[in-house]
Design an enzyme around this catalytic site. Structure first.
Site, PDB file in Angstrom:
ATOM      1  N   CYS A  68     -19.079  -1.964   0.762  1.00 41.72           N
ATOM      2  CA  CYS A  68     -18.242  -0.820   1.099  1.00 41.72           C
ATOM      3  C   CYS A  68     -18.922  -0.064   2.231  1.00 41.72           C
ATOM      4  CB  CYS A  68     -18.069   0.087  -0.123  1.00 41.72           C
ATOM      5  SG  CYS A  68     -17.045   1.547   0.158  1.00 41.72           S
ATOM      6  N   TYR A  77     -14.322  10.213  -2.178  1.00 40.02           N
ATOM      7  CA  TYR A  77     -13.375   9.799  -3.211  1.00 40.02           C
ATOM      8  C   TYR A  77     -13.468  10.680  -4.460  1.00 40.02           C
ATOM      9  CZ  TYR A  77     -12.085   5.590  -0.688  1.00 40.02           C
ATOM     10  OH  TYR A  77     -11.580   4.722   0.249  1.00 40.02           O
ATOM     11  N   ARG A 104       0.835  -1.202   0.000  1.00 31.75           N
ATOM     12  CA  ARG A 104       0.000   0.000   0.000  1.00 31.75           C
ATOM     13  C   ARG A 104       0.873   1.257   0.000  1.00 31.75           C
ATOM     14  NH1 ARG A 104      -4.747   1.745   4.353  1.00 31.75           N
ATOM     15  NH2 ARG A 104      -5.105   3.811   3.468  1.00 31.75           N
ATOM     16  N   HIS A 122     -16.480   3.612  -4.814  1.00 26.14           N
ATOM     17  CA  HIS A 122     -15.591   4.765  -4.656  1.00 26.14           C
ATOM     18  C   HIS A 122     -15.786   5.802  -5.760  1.00 26.14           C
ATOM     19  CE1 HIS A 122     -12.606   2.524  -1.797  1.00 26.14           C
ATOM     20  NE2 HIS A 122     -13.855   2.559  -1.349  1.00 26.14           N
ATOM     21  N   ASN A 163     -10.617  -4.282  -1.383  1.00 26.68           N
ATOM     22  CA  ASN A 163     -10.506  -3.275  -2.431  1.00 26.68           C
ATOM     23  C   ASN A 163      -9.565  -3.727  -3.548  1.00 26.68           C
ATOM     24  OD1 ASN A 163     -12.175  -1.107  -1.589  1.00 26.68           O
ATOM     25  ND2 ASN A 163     -10.727  -0.628   0.039  1.00 26.68           N
TER      26      ASN A 163
END
Length: 421
Positions: free
Chosen positions: A164, A244, A90, A194, A144
């Protein structure tokens, strides 16, 4: 009832356990299996899970294992919350795109594609093993990028629904602003994972009065502050975008911000170290307050509600989920995965009708859907050219020089996770 959590060693998991304990009448779990290859983390999380259930008088049994096949055997539902490559991957997703002047984020843009390429093959392997263990088991995907991963699962014929926590978070926020029970707040939530907008906020259900104009008039400043978007933009749009959307509506501003502070991954990694230390305290028998800063707010409520409905229990009749389009948004392919309100029950999720979407939103949804199709093709078949095509199609990239440079960086940083590289 047996539930299995793949990625059960996540620091998220105590949030989920707390929900299972509090909402036992909605979802009476008898056996909860936490599956994770990280034995030390799993032992810490599993110990806290048992103490949380014991404190709240829940009779369920918690089992921890690194053996996936044993963990999913006989499970009625399997929740996926894994992170291939961990926080180290990440951290890379959030940094190398910035070298090209593009958003560095784990689910959006080039970083999101990298996560999809690492994740889809692993999830599909897990799903096949779930299907062999129990063909009737439901898979609830919280991993995700949820839209792409759920599309991969459904395309392969698995019984899957994507989840989500953005929608439930907004529902709770709006309920607090309105001074009403969250169960009375129904969102006209539409878009992709998102990439969504609240085009209406209704009281009492899908046919209830739309109070979104009242919300924006009375609480627009607070909503805008939460989204980190200007209030005049919300007034002009007349809808509430998910946070987002700031990556799209304020791309250059966000890139500048990300270049001047530590990555979110670094913050989360530090938080996880602290949380795991807390989890090892044998006197801790509730989720710590620090967990609220980790992310995933209301995940447990959403997961319990969805699992209860899919397994024939007392879940809410309408929930925001990720599921097949099937004509709901007529400008998208039927096999696209959208995030909308759906009627959820033992046969799955059926999207509720959605009014014609304003071209301002429909155009972006169509563009990102095309990107997701190309991203899934790259995840399934590999190859530099497929990665390049996906990046070139993404509205946050869109220039061949950027796409070329990002392709090289993506492959270089993820080679150990890409069988074809």
């Amino acid at each position: 009832m047996k539930l299995t959590v793949v990625g059960g060693g996540s620091t998220y998991t105590p949030e989920l356990i707390d929900g299972f304990a509090r909402l036992r009448d909605t979802l009476p779990v008898e056996e909860l299996v936490l599956v994770d290859p990280a034995a030390e983390r799993l032992a810490l999380v599993g110990g806290l899970a048992r103490r949380i259930l014991a404190r709240q008088g829940h009779p369920g049994r918690v089992v921890t294992t690194s053996d996936l096949d044993a963990g999913v055997e006989g499970a009625d539902a399997v929740l996926l919350q894994l992170r291939v490559g961990g926080q180290a991957a990440r951290e890379q997703d959030e940094t190398w795109p910035l070298e090209c002047g593009c958003i560095g984020q784990e689910t959006t843009g080039a970083g999101g594609l990298a996560k999809a390429l690492r994740t889809v093959p692993v999830v599909l392997d897990i799903a096949e093993r779930v299907r062999r263990a129990n063909p009737r088991a439901w898979i609830i995907d919280f991993t995700n990028p949820v839209g792409i991963v759920t599309r991969a699962l459904l395309q392969a014929g698995h019984r899957a629904v994507g989840l989500c926590n953005v929608a439930i978070g907004l529902q709770r926020k709006f309920a607090a602003l309105l001074g009403t029970d969250p169960r009375e707040v129904h969102l006209d939530h539409v878009g992709l994972n998102h990439l969504t907008w609240e085009t209406g906020v209704r009281l009492g259900g899908p046919e209830g009065a739309n109070v979104l104009p009242k919300l924006l008039a009375g609480h627009g400043d607070a909503i805008a502050d939460d989204l980190r978007l200007p209030r005049p933009l919300l007034d002009r749009l007349g809808v509430v975008p998910s946070y987002y959307l700031r990556y799209y509506y304020a791309h250059d501003e966000v890139v500048r911000e990300l270049g001047t502070k530590p990555s979110r991954a670094a913050e989360v990694a530090a938080m996880e170290r602290e949380l795991l230390t807390m989890y090892g305290d044998p006197s801790l028998d509730e989720k710590p307050a620090l967990l609220a800063r980790r992310g995933g707010a209301f995940y447990s409520e959403a997961a319990v509600d969805l699992a209860a409905s899919l397994l024939g229990g007392g879940g809410s009749p309408y929930q925001v989920v990720n599921t097949l389009n099937k004509g709901t948004l007529p400008f998208l392919p039927d096999d696209a995965v959208i995030e909308v309100q759906a009627a959820v029950g033992p046969t799955g999720a059926a999207p509720l009708p959605v009014p014609d979407l304003d071209p301002l939103y429909a155009g972006l949804v169509a563009n990102v859907t095309a990107y997701e199709e190309l991203a899934l093709e790259a995840a399934l078949r590999g190859g530099r050219d497929r990665v390049f095509r996906a990046l070139l199609s993404h509205p946050l990239i869109g220039q061949y020089a950027y796409a070329d440079a990002l392709t090289d960086r993506l492959i270089a940083h993820n080679r150990e996770h890409l069988a074809w590289a």
